[in-house]
Design a protein around this motif. Structure first.
Motif, PDB file in Angstrom:
ATOM      1  N   TYR A   1      -4.221  -0.631   7.264  1.00 17.32           N
ATOM      2  CA  TYR A   1      -2.765  -0.620   7.207  1.00 17.32           C
ATOM      3  C   TYR A   1      -2.097  -1.614   8.149  1.00 17.32           C
ATOM      4  O   TYR A   1      -0.964  -2.022   7.909  1.00 17.32           O
ATOM      5  N   ARG A   2      -2.774  -2.029   9.211  1.00 22.82           N
ATOM      6  CA  ARG A   2      -2.157  -3.000  10.112  1.00 22.82           C
ATOM      7  C   ARG A   2      -2.039  -4.381   9.477  1.00 22.82           C
ATOM      8  O   ARG A   2      -1.314  -5.236   9.963  1.00 22.82           O
TER       9      ARG A   2
ATOM     10  N   GLY B   1       0.812  -1.211   0.000  1.00 16.96           N
ATOM     11  CA  GLY B   1       0.000   0.000   0.000  1.00 16.96           C
ATOM     12  C   GLY B   1       0.844   1.259   0.000  1.00 16.96           C
ATOM     13  O   GLY B   1       2.059   1.215   0.211  1.00 16.96           O
ATOM     14  N   SER B   2       0.195   2.381  -0.252  1.00 11.70           N
ATOM     15  CA  SER B   2       0.821   3.701  -0.167  1.00 11.70           C
ATOM     16  C   SER B   2       0.024   4.558   0.801  1.00 11.70           C
ATOM     17  O   SER B   2      -1.168   4.317   1.014  1.00 11.70           O
ATOM     18  N   PHE B   3       0.664   5.551   1.373  1.00 12.78           N
ATOM     19  CA  PHE B   3      -0.030   6.491   2.240  1.00 12.78           C
ATOM     20  C   PHE B   3       0.052   7.871   1.600  1.00 12.78           C
ATOM     21  O   PHE B   3       1.057   8.555   1.686  1.00 12.78           O
ATOM     22  N   TYR B   4      -1.033   8.265   0.942  1.00 19.58           N
ATOM     23  CA  TYR B   4      -1.114   9.557   0.271  1.00 19.58           C
ATOM     24  C   TYR B   4      -2.184  10.452   0.876  1.00 19.58           C
ATOM     25  O   TYR B   4      -2.010  11.665   0.977  1.00 19.58           O
ATOM     26  N   MET B   5      -3.314   9.857   1.258  1.00 17.82           N
ATOM     27  CA  MET B   5      -4.424  10.662   1.757  1.00 17.82           C
ATOM     28  C   MET B   5      -4.205  10.980   3.240  1.00 17.82           C
ATOM     29  O   MET B   5      -4.661  10.265   4.124  1.00 17.82           O
ATOM     30  N   THR B   6      -3.474  12.054   3.517  1.00 21.65           N
ATOM     31  CA  THR B   6      -3.246  12.426   4.906  1.00 21.65           C
ATOM     32  C   THR B   6      -4.524  13.021   5.491  1.00 21.65           C
ATOM     33  O   THR B   6      -5.253  13.746   4.802  1.00 21.65           O
TER      34      THR B   6
ATOM     35  N   PHE C   1      -7.435   4.546  10.017  1.00 21.32           N
ATOM     36  CA  PHE C   1      -6.787   3.978   8.827  1.00 21.32           C
ATOM     37  C   PHE C   1      -5.943   2.762   9.195  1.00 21.32           C
ATOM     38  O   PHE C   1      -5.947   1.755   8.494  1.00 21.32           O
ATOM     39  N   LYS C   2      -5.223   2.878  10.303  1.00 18.06           N
ATOM     40  CA  LYS C   2      -4.377   1.770  10.735  1.00 18.06           C
ATOM     41  C   LYS C   2      -5.211   0.545  11.105  1.00 18.06           C
ATOM     42  O   LYS C   2      -4.929  -0.574  10.667  1.00 18.06           O
ATOM     43  N   LYS C   3      -6.236   0.756  11.895  1.00 17.83           N
ATOM     44  CA  LYS C   3      -7.072  -0.355  12.349  1.00 17.83           C
ATOM     45  C   LYS C   3      -7.803  -1.010  11.193  1.00 17.83           C
ATOM     46  O   LYS C   3      -7.943  -2.242  11.136  1.00 17.83           O
TER      47      LYS C   3
ATOM     48  N   VAL D   1      -0.959  -4.715   6.360  1.00 17.51           N
ATOM     49  CA  VAL D   1      -0.022  -4.564   5.238  1.00 17.51           C
ATOM     50  C   VAL D   1       1.411  -4.466   5.764  1.00 17.51           C
ATOM     51  O   VAL D   1       1.696  -3.641   6.629  1.00 17.51           O
ATOM     52  N   LYS D   2       2.293  -5.287   5.211  1.00 22.78           N
ATOM     53  CA  LYS D   2       3.681  -5.330   5.677  1.00 22.78           C
ATOM     54  C   LYS D   2       4.594  -4.374   4.926  1.00 22.78           C
ATOM     55  O   LYS D   2       5.743  -4.183   5.316  1.00 22.78           O
ATOM     56  N   HIS D   3       4.118  -3.797   3.843  1.00 23.48           N
ATOM     57  CA  HIS D   3       4.934  -2.875   3.049  1.00 23.48           C
ATOM     58  C   HIS D   3       4.090  -1.659   2.680  1.00 23.48           C
ATOM     59  O   HIS D   3       3.145  -1.760   1.903  1.00 23.48           O
ATOM     60  N   ILE D   4       4.454  -0.496   3.248  1.00 20.72           N
ATOM     61  CA  ILE D   4       3.715   0.744   3.013  1.00 20.72           C
ATOM     62  C   ILE D   4       4.666   1.776   2.420  1.00 20.72           C
ATOM     63  O   ILE D   4       5.680   2.126   3.025  1.00 20.72           O
TER      64      ILE D   4
END
Length: 245
Positions: free
Chosen positions: A150-151, A116-121, A145-147, A153-156
């Motif tokens: 993202y939790r 995944g990517s983290f773009y939407m802050t 978002f984490k719960k 996903v091992k690669h962000i």
């Protein structure tokens, strides 16, 4: 390698993140990979064989303001998503939306690696929704978002050190964060991340570890019931892991 990029607003030319997605796709194709994009479609994307189109979703109240900011959301069409994920070797999502989470659930069940990517802050979201006055919004959104996704996903991929530092502050594991710029000369880092994720996939997973909370389990059951209904009407059914129940 067959790569599926999930971004609902990829069809919007004015969206900055859409430009990043298409850059990644074109550069990965030049390196010999097959790349398709899954997102909300329009008349142009229907003609593009590398774009898997989903129906556009209408968001009440905030829909028009979000589209002006370059965001659009897609309807979750399980049968289309399932076929797209069956095709790919690696799934990469850009935004922590319902579509991305549905793709993650199906991909993990099919033993497909997910990055995944983290773009939407949350700060940008608050600005777009005119909610800057609500101070707890950003903090709660980072945690949500984490719960939610993202939790698992091992690669962000983080587009800057600043974003990585914020994620670490809100409890994200530093070991899963990959910091590199969006420039095409950094595409090798993205490619390496995909290859690493692909190697880590284990067959015969214990699905109870994939869906530890009740909401995810209910959502998974609903997704696969809908898929089974669709395929049974066409003469065959898909296998549903017993652990989901």
């Amino acid at each position: 390698m067959k790569i599926l990029l999930v971004l609902e607003c990829a069809s919007l030319q004015k969206a900055e993140i859409s430009g990043v997605c298409h850059k990644f796709a074109s550069e990965l194709r030049l390196r010999g990979h097959e790349v398709k994009i899954l997102g909300a479609g329009n008349d142009e994307t229907l003609k593009d064989r590398n774009f898997i189109s989903l129906k556009k979703s209408c968001i009440p109240f905030f829909g028009k303001s979000l589209e002006k900011e370059g965001f659009v959301f897609a309807k979750v069409q399980n049968n289309v998503i399932y076929e797209a994920i069956r095709w790919c070797d690696v799934l990469h999502f850009f935004l922590p939306t319902k579509l991305s989470n549905t793709c993650r659930l199906i991909a993990e069940t099919l033993d497909k690696p997910v990055t995944g990517s983290f773009y939407m802050t949350p700060e940008n979201m608050a600005d777009a929704l005119k909610m800057n006055w609500l101070k707890p919004f950003s903090t709660s959104t980072y945690k949500r978002f984490k719960k939610r996704i993202y939790r698992h996903v091992k690669h962000i991929h983080c587009s800057s050190k600043g974003i990585a530092e914020k994620l670490t502050k809100y409890g994200y594991e530093p070991s899963v964060l990959h910091v590199f710029d969006n420039e095409v000369d950094e595409i090798s880092s993205l490619e390496e991340m995909f290859l690493t994720a692909k190697k880590e996939v284990r067959r015969g997973k214990d699905f109870s570890s994939l869906y530890p909370c009740g909401k995810d389990k209910r959502e998974s059951r609903g997704i696969f019931n809908a898929l089974n209904k669709y395929y049974m009407q066409r003469g065959f059914a898909i296998e549903i892991p017993e652990k989901l129940y």
